[in-house]
Design a protein around this motif. Structure first.
Motif, mmCIF file in Angstrom:
data_model
loop_
_atom_site.group_PDB
_atom_site.id
_atom_site.type_symbol
_atom_site.label_atom_id
_atom_site.label_comp_id
_atom_site.label_asym_id
_atom_site.label_seq_id
_atom_site.Cartn_x
_atom_site.Cartn_y
_atom_site.Cartn_z
ATOM 1 N N ASP A 36 -9.896 -2.412 -4.531
ATOM 2 C CA ASP A 36 -10.016 -2.350 -5.992
ATOM 3 C C ASP A 36 -9.901 -0.893 -6.411
ATOM 4 O O ASP A 36 -10.876 -0.155 -6.414
ATOM 5 C CB ASP A 36 -11.356 -2.940 -6.416
ATOM 6 C CG ASP A 36 -11.512 -2.975 -7.932
ATOM 7 O OD1 ASP A 36 -10.538 -2.687 -8.640
ATOM 8 O OD2 ASP A 36 -12.628 -3.280 -8.405
ATOM 9 N N PRO B 212 -2.976 -6.256 -4.669
ATOM 10 C CA PRO B 212 -3.806 -7.435 -4.405
ATOM 11 C C PRO B 212 -5.251 -7.048 -4.112
ATOM 12 O O PRO B 212 -5.520 -6.027 -3.477
ATOM 13 C CB PRO B 212 -3.134 -8.066 -3.174
ATOM 14 C CG PRO B 212 -1.727 -7.569 -3.206
ATOM 15 C CD PRO B 212 -1.786 -6.194 -3.787
ATOM 16 N N GLU B 213 -6.197 -7.870 -4.568
ATOM 17 C CA GLU B 213 -7.618 -7.575 -4.407
ATOM 18 C C GLU B 213 -8.004 -7.349 -2.952
ATOM 19 O O GLU B 213 -8.852 -6.520 -2.650
ATOM 20 C CB GLU B 213 -8.465 -8.720 -4.968
ATOM 21 C CG GLU B 213 -8.716 -8.682 -6.462
ATOM 22 C CD GLU B 213 -9.496 -7.475 -6.931
ATOM 23 O OE1 GLU B 213 -10.422 -7.022 -6.236
ATOM 24 O OE2 GLU B 213 -9.161 -6.963 -8.002
ATOM 25 N N GLU B 214 -7.366 -8.095 -2.046
ATOM 26 C CA GLU B 214 -7.747 -7.965 -0.638
ATOM 27 C C GLU B 214 -7.385 -6.597 -0.061
ATOM 28 O O GLU B 214 -7.875 -6.204 0.995
ATOM 29 C CB GLU B 214 -7.102 -9.073 0.212
ATOM 30 C CG GLU B 214 -5.586 -9.076 0.224
ATOM 31 C CD GLU B 214 -4.968 -9.951 -0.849
ATOM 32 O OE1 GLU B 214 -3.803 -10.341 -0.688
ATOM 33 O OE2 GLU B 214 -5.671 -10.247 -1.842
ATOM 34 N N LEU B 215 -6.521 -5.846 -0.770
ATOM 35 C CA LEU B 215 -6.146 -4.509 -0.317
ATOM 36 C C LEU B 215 -7.074 -3.432 -0.879
ATOM 37 O O LEU B 215 -7.004 -2.273 -0.476
ATOM 38 C CB LEU B 215 -4.700 -4.204 -0.710
ATOM 39 C CG LEU B 215 -3.625 -5.100 -0.092
ATOM 40 C CD1 LEU B 215 -2.240 -4.667 -0.557
ATOM 41 C CD2 LEU B 215 -3.695 -5.094 1.429
ATOM 42 N N LYS C 238 -16.894 -0.866 -3.556
ATOM 43 C CA LYS C 238 -16.953 -1.567 -4.850
ATOM 44 C C LYS C 238 -18.253 -1.276 -5.596
ATOM 45 O O LYS C 238 -18.769 -2.128 -6.329
ATOM 46 C CB LYS C 238 -16.739 -3.068 -4.657
ATOM 47 C CG LYS C 238 -15.365 -3.400 -4.076
ATOM 48 C CD LYS C 238 -15.077 -4.879 -4.085
ATOM 49 C CE LYS C 238 -13.656 -5.126 -3.563
ATOM 50 N NZ LYS C 238 -13.292 -6.563 -3.576
ATOM 51 N N HIS D 170 0.811 -1.220 0.000
ATOM 52 C CA HIS D 170 0.000 0.000 0.000
ATOM 53 C C HIS D 170 0.848 1.277 0.000
ATOM 54 O O HIS D 170 0.299 2.378 -0.040
ATOM 55 C CB HIS D 170 -0.949 0.000 1.206
ATOM 56 C CG HIS D 170 -2.311 -0.502 0.867
ATOM 57 N ND1 HIS D 170 -3.291 -0.676 1.806
ATOM 58 C CD2 HIS D 170 -2.865 -0.850 -0.312
ATOM 59 C CE1 HIS D 170 -4.388 -1.117 1.232
ATOM 60 N NE2 HIS D 170 -4.159 -1.232 -0.055
#
Length: 432
Positions: A367, A362-365, A322, A217
């Motif tokens: 979109d 990464p998606e978990e961080l 999202k 990040h």
């Protein structure tokens, strides 16, 4: 130190140190009350410092701490950085740098009590949410409150930040624009801006930048993650983070600022922030026209010396939930949020291509999708983005048109019409 006075011979020296430290901190606030690290760190600095002021004033009382800084100006800074409410009802703010939250109520409550400021009381009620223990000790609900004056709708502060709004209700429109110099906790965000209307962050400052350079990040601190320009893939100068979140070498300057009724426009020159990373960057200038509440026009002028280079202009919506939808159609794009839609058309002196993309995280961080306006390599670039916002999920676009004329542009965006002359050092905006 105060508790041990008369009991420990060192206490007076400690107290002198505390007073000197406080007088060292207060000048970090600009003369107009703005704070270089942003609204959240202004609150952190004040709520810790004010607890000493209160103790010193009650127990010793030989310094009127409310006169040691522009407390009314600090309140105006707090209010100027407000951007309505978040989904949970808490204050939303211009989250430049590592800012995330507004000040706690104890800060404006202390100022209200010691300066008898109705504006400070307004800030305590409308621009704060209680959390800290002093919020409950210092807040006085019966104090007189007064809403901000019309002058606070258009602010160009000592930090060279622009903060403009159509009003103070949650669905009013706000633009926060970042120019100025470096600061601790900053991002590489010169000439970047946030735009919120109808309670939606349509042009967003991404939240969640890491404090550790080893974290993925950390990318969110760089120009690539902001609503700004990349020149040959490079943005503002930024350090490698080995010493944490220290300031960079990046500077930008507001070169013009005009208010005409409900229309405000300004120009910011960020050339020096780019030239550190790119010796060919000869001119990187952005002009913004804000016709309140729903028209935003952005003119980017980039000039390279000796080496033709590509430029990219990026616009990020708020996509934390999202629920942001991006669409591209030729030289047009839309950014849609549940309560508002931003319609845009792009005009340029050279060929550009508009596309959707997202940050390589990464998606978990999160979109982090965005609109990118990219050009072919050239020595001179002039990219005009005309944006009009409508409430709800409107698919029908208002009239948006830009015609290239000799030495400038004729533009129309909804009800707004203007001519922009670009054949001068600073663009000239002629309304109507």
């Amino acid at each position: 130190a105060i508790a041990l006075r008369g009991l420990d011979s060192r206490a007076d020296l400690w107290l002198e140190t505390a007073i000197a430290s406080s007088r060292r901190v207060l000048p970090l606030f600009s003369p107009d009350g703005s704070y270089f690290e942003g609204i959240s760190y202004a609150g952190y600095t004040l709520r810790t410092t004010l607890s000493f002021f209160e103790t010193h004033q009650r127990c010793i009382g030989d310094i009127d701490w409310a006169l040691e800084a522009n407390m009314e100006g600090i309140v105006e800074f707090i209010l100027s950085t407000q951007m309505g409410k978040q989904a949970d009802g808490s204050p939303d703010v211009a989250n430049f740098s590592d800012a995330k939250n507004s000040v706690y109520p104890c800060v404006p409550s202390w100022i209200a009590r010691h300066t008898d400021s109705p504006l400070a009381q307004y800030a305590a009620v409308e621009a704060s949410q209680p959390y800290y223990f002093l919020d409950f000790l210092w807040y006085e609900p019966n104090r007189k409150s007064k809403a901000p004056s019309p002058a606070l709708k258009n602010v160009h502060n000592d930090l060279d930040w622009i903060l403009c709004r159509s009003g103070w209700e949650p669905d009013d429109a706000v633009i926060a624009f970042k120019s100025g110099g470096p600061a601790n906790h900053e991002h590489a965000d010169r000439n970047h801006f946030i735009y919120k209307a109808y309670e939606e962050r349509l042009i967003n400052d991404n939240f969640g930048a890491a404090y550790d350079r080893r974290d993925k990040h950390w990318l969110l601190r760089h120009t690539a993650a902001h609503n700004a320009v990349l020149v040959d893939g490079k943005g503002n100068h930024y350090h490698d983070g080995i010493e944490g979140t220290n300031e960079s070498l990046s500077y930008a300057n507001i070169t013009q600022y005009h208010v005409s009724g409900d229309t405000t426009w300004w120009t910011s020159d960020a050339t020096s922030a780019y030239r550190i990373e790119n010796e060919h960057a000869h001119k990187v200038v952005r002009t913004v026209i804000f016709a309140k509440p729903d028209v935003v026009i952005v003119l980017d002028q980039i000039r390279l010396r000796y080496d033709p280079q590509r430029i990219d202009v990026r616009y990020f919506p708020d996509n934390r939930d999202k629920r942001a939808t991006l669409k591209v159609d030729g030289n047009r794009f839309t950014i849609q949020r549940p309560r508002a839609t931003l319609h845009a058309e792009v005009a340029s002196r050279s060929d550009v291509e508009i596309a959707q993309s997202k940050l390589d995280l990464p998606e978990e961080l999160g979109d982090f999708k965005y609109i990118q306006i990219g050009s072919e390599p050239a020595l001179n670039h002039e990219v005009l983005t005309l944006m009009v916002t409508t409430p709800g999920k409107s698919r029908k676009s208002p009239t948006i048109k830009a015609n290239a004329i000799d030495g400038g542009w004729e533009i129309r965006a909804g009800r707004f019409k203007a001519t922009v002359k670009t054949n001068r050092i600073t663009p000239t905006v002629l309304l109507g």
